[in-house]
Design a protein around this motif. Structure first.
Motif, PDB file in Angstrom:
ATOM      1  N   HIS A   5       0.879  -1.168   0.000  1.00  0.00           N
ATOM      2  CA  HIS A   5       0.000   0.000   0.000  1.00  0.00           C
ATOM      3  C   HIS A   5       0.915   1.215   0.000  1.00  0.00           C
ATOM      4  CE1 HIS A   5      -3.863   2.037   0.897  1.00  0.00           C
ATOM      5  NE2 HIS A   5      -3.003   2.988   1.224  1.00  0.00           N
ATOM      6  N   VAL A   6       0.762   2.100  -0.983  1.00  0.00           N
ATOM      7  CA  VAL A   6       1.624   3.270  -1.126  1.00  0.00           C
ATOM      8  C   VAL A   6       0.897   4.503  -0.601  1.00  0.00           C
ATOM      9  CG1 VAL A   6       2.834   4.758  -2.771  1.00  0.00           C
ATOM     10  CG2 VAL A   6       2.764   2.280  -3.159  1.00  0.00           C
ATOM     11  N   THR A   7       1.554   5.233   0.295  1.00  0.00           N
ATOM     12  CA  THR A   7       1.019   6.494   0.796  1.00  0.00           C
ATOM     13  C   THR A   7       2.030   7.598   0.515  1.00  0.00           C
ATOM     14  OG1 THR A   7      -0.180   5.379   2.564  1.00  0.00           O
ATOM     15  CG2 THR A   7       0.164   7.744   2.822  1.00  0.00           C
ATOM     16  N   ASN A   8       1.585   8.655  -0.133  1.00  0.00           N
ATOM     17  CA  ASN A   8       2.437   9.807  -0.404  1.00  0.00           C
ATOM     18  C   ASN A   8       2.224  10.836   0.697  1.00  0.00           C
ATOM     19  OD1 ASN A   8       3.833  11.984  -1.379  1.00  0.00           O
ATOM     20  ND2 ASN A   8       2.554  12.312  -3.168  1.00  0.00           N
ATOM     21  N   ALA A   9       3.261  11.065   1.489  1.00  0.00           N
ATOM     22  CA  ALA A   9       3.193  12.068   2.553  1.00  0.00           C
ATOM     23  C   ALA A   9       4.232  13.154   2.315  1.00  0.00           C
ATOM     24  CB  ALA A   9       3.411  11.410   3.912  1.00  0.00           C
ATOM     25  N   SER A  10       4.714  13.246   1.083  1.00  0.00           N
ATOM     26  CA  SER A  10       5.799  14.186   0.782  1.00  0.00           C
ATOM     27  C   SER A  10       5.319  15.578   0.420  1.00  0.00           C
ATOM     28  CB  SER A  10       6.629  13.648  -0.390  1.00  0.00           C
ATOM     29  OG  SER A  10       5.875  13.739  -1.592  1.00  0.00           O
ATOM     30  N   ALA A  47       7.044   0.632   5.768  1.00  0.00           N
ATOM     31  CA  ALA A  47       6.506   0.031   6.992  1.00  0.00           C
ATOM     32  C   ALA A  47       5.962  -1.357   6.681  1.00  0.00           C
ATOM     33  CB  ALA A  47       5.405   0.899   7.577  1.00  0.00           C
ATOM     34  N   VAL A  48       6.349  -2.336   7.471  1.00  0.00           N
ATOM     35  CA  VAL A  48       5.845  -3.698   7.340  1.00  0.00           C
ATOM     36  C   VAL A  48       4.790  -3.894   8.416  1.00  0.00           C
ATOM     37  CG1 VAL A  48       6.419  -6.140   7.431  1.00  0.00           C
ATOM     38  CG2 VAL A  48       8.044  -4.520   6.437  1.00  0.00           C
ATOM     39  N   HIS A  49       3.540  -4.098   7.992  1.00  0.00           N
ATOM     40  CA  HIS A  49       2.438  -4.280   8.939  1.00  0.00           C
ATOM     41  C   HIS A  49       2.080  -5.747   9.130  1.00  0.00           C
ATOM     42  CE1 HIS A  49       1.720   0.005   9.139  1.00  0.00           C
ATOM     43  NE2 HIS A  49       1.782   0.045   7.835  1.00  0.00           N
ATOM     44  N   ALA A  50       2.405  -6.576   8.157  1.00  0.00           N
ATOM     45  CA  ALA A  50       2.106  -8.008   8.240  1.00  0.00           C
ATOM     46  C   ALA A  50       3.150  -8.749   7.415  1.00  0.00           C
ATOM     47  CB  ALA A  50       0.705  -8.297   7.703  1.00  0.00           C
ATOM     48  N   GLY A  51       3.469  -9.936   7.843  1.00  0.00           N
ATOM     49  CA  GLY A  51       4.451 -10.725   7.107  1.00  0.00           C
ATOM     50  C   GLY A  51       5.855 -10.451   7.604  1.00  0.00           C
ATOM     51  N   PRO A  52       6.801 -11.159   7.003  1.00  0.00           N
ATOM     52  CA  PRO A  52       8.188 -11.028   7.456  1.00  0.00           C
ATOM     53  C   PRO A  52       8.822  -9.709   7.020  1.00  0.00           C
ATOM     54  CG  PRO A  52       8.055 -12.528   5.591  1.00  0.00           C
ATOM     55  CD  PRO A  52       6.643 -12.160   5.962  1.00  0.00           C
ATOM     56  N   GLY A  56       9.559  -5.998   3.393  1.00  0.00           N
ATOM     57  CA  GLY A  56       9.879  -4.580   3.423  1.00  0.00           C
ATOM     58  C   GLY A  56      11.232  -4.285   2.803  1.00  0.00           C
ATOM     59  N   TYR A  57      12.202  -5.157   3.068  1.00  0.00           N
ATOM     60  CA  TYR A  57      13.522  -4.970   2.463  1.00  0.00           C
ATOM     61  C   TYR A  57      13.432  -5.059   0.944  1.00  0.00           C
ATOM     62  CZ  TYR A  57      15.675  -5.342   7.060  1.00  0.00           C
ATOM     63  OH  TYR A  57      16.035  -5.127   8.360  1.00  0.00           O
ATOM     64  N   ARG A  58      12.600  -5.945   0.426  1.00  0.00           N
ATOM     65  CA  ARG A  58      12.418  -6.061  -1.032  1.00  0.00           C
ATOM     66  C   ARG A  58      11.830  -4.782  -1.610  1.00  0.00           C
ATOM     67  NH1 ARG A  58       8.684  -9.929  -2.585  1.00  0.00           N
ATOM     68  NH2 ARG A  58       9.338  -9.476  -4.695  1.00  0.00           N
ATOM     69  N   VAL A  59      10.845  -4.205  -0.926  1.00  0.00           N
ATOM     70  CA  VAL A  59      10.241  -2.947  -1.393  1.00  0.00           C
ATOM     71  C   VAL A  59      11.281  -1.834  -1.364  1.00  0.00           C
ATOM     72  CG1 VAL A  59       8.526  -1.165  -0.881  1.00  0.00           C
ATOM     73  CG2 VAL A  59       7.894  -3.583  -0.732  1.00  0.00           C
ATOM     74  N   LEU A  63      12.647   0.403  -4.554  1.00  0.00           N
ATOM     75  CA  LEU A  63      12.532   1.853  -4.623  1.00  0.00           C
ATOM     76  C   LEU A  63      13.899   2.534  -4.638  1.00  0.00           C
ATOM     77  CD1 LEU A  63       9.604   2.513  -2.123  1.00  0.00           C
ATOM     78  CD2 LEU A  63       9.538   2.697  -4.622  1.00  0.00           C
ATOM     79  N   GLY A  64      14.877   1.871  -4.035  1.00  0.00           N
ATOM     80  CA  GLY A  64      16.216   2.446  -3.969  1.00  0.00           C
ATOM     81  C   GLY A  64      16.387   3.483  -2.871  1.00  0.00           C
ATOM     82  N   VAL A  65      15.376   3.618  -2.012  1.00  0.00           N
ATOM     83  CA  VAL A  65      15.428   4.598  -0.916  1.00  0.00           C
ATOM     84  C   VAL A  65      14.639   4.076   0.271  1.00  0.00           C
ATOM     85  CG1 VAL A  65      15.624   6.617  -2.415  1.00  0.00           C
ATOM     86  CG2 VAL A  65      13.380   5.811  -1.744  1.00  0.00           C
ATOM     87  N   GLY A  66      14.801   4.729   1.394  1.00  0.00           N
ATOM     88  CA  GLY A  66      13.918   4.491   2.529  1.00  0.00           C
ATOM     89  C   GLY A  66      14.518   3.710   3.662  1.00  0.00           C
ATOM     90  N   GLY A  67      13.954   3.983   4.818  1.00  0.00           N
ATOM     91  CA  GLY A  67      14.275   3.222   6.009  1.00  0.00           C
ATOM     92  C   GLY A  67      13.161   2.218   6.247  1.00  0.00           C
ATOM     93  N   LEU A  68      13.444   1.165   6.963  1.00  0.00           N
ATOM     94  CA  LEU A  68      12.461   0.121   7.210  1.00  0.00           C
ATOM     95  C   LEU A  68      11.955   0.198   8.639  1.00  0.00           C
ATOM     96  CD1 LEU A  68      11.076  -2.426   6.013  1.00  0.00           C
ATOM     97  CD2 LEU A  68      12.901  -3.737   7.075  1.00  0.00           C
ATOM     98  N   VAL A  69      10.635   0.142   8.796  1.00  0.00           N
ATOM     99  CA  VAL A  69       9.996   0.142  10.105  1.00  0.00           C
ATOM    100  C   VAL A  69       9.074  -1.065  10.152  1.00  0.00           C
ATOM    101  CG1 VAL A  69       8.426   1.376  11.631  1.00  0.00           C
ATOM    102  CG2 VAL A  69      10.024   2.660  10.226  1.00  0.00           C
ATOM    103  N   VAL A  70       9.221  -1.907  11.173  1.00  0.00           N
ATOM    104  CA  VAL A  70       8.311  -3.035  11.351  1.00  0.00           C
ATOM    105  C   VAL A  70       7.266  -2.600  12.362  1.00  0.00           C
ATOM    106  CG1 VAL A  70       8.082  -5.436  12.047  1.00  0.00           C
ATOM    107  CG2 VAL A  70      10.120  -4.688  10.797  1.00  0.00           C
TER     108      VAL A  70
END
Length: 76
Positions: A5-10, A47-52, A56-59, A63-70
């Motif tokens: 699910h993609v959310t644009n907050a920029s 953000a990973v809300h469900a699953g391993p 999130g690392y694959r996403v 994208l080539g950017v971003g930090g990961l939050v579980v």
């Protein structure tokens, strides 16, 4: 296949649509897109809300950017 699910907050118009197209061409199942009005995020967050967390690392790699939050979805 990972569901995304993609959310644009920029505050940058059309960024969620661009990310959606980018992810879909790389095999991700984008199940929804949103825009957070009035937001001005300075960084990309995956953000990973469900699953391993690997999903999130694959996403993030696609994208080539971003930090990961579980952050588990409390409604599941």
């Amino acid at each position: 296949r990972s569901r995304v699910h993609v959310t644009n907050a920029s505050g940058v118009r059309g960024l969620a649509r661009q990310a959606t197209t980018h992810l879909r061409t790389r095999g991700f199942d984008v199940v929804g897109i949103d825009t957070e009005r009035g937001a001005s995020a300075m960084a990309t967050e995956v953000a990973v809300h469900a699953g391993p967390p690997e999903h999130g690392y694959r996403v993030r790699r696609a994208l080539g950017v971003g930090g990961l939050v579980v952050r588990p979805d409390s409604t599941r």
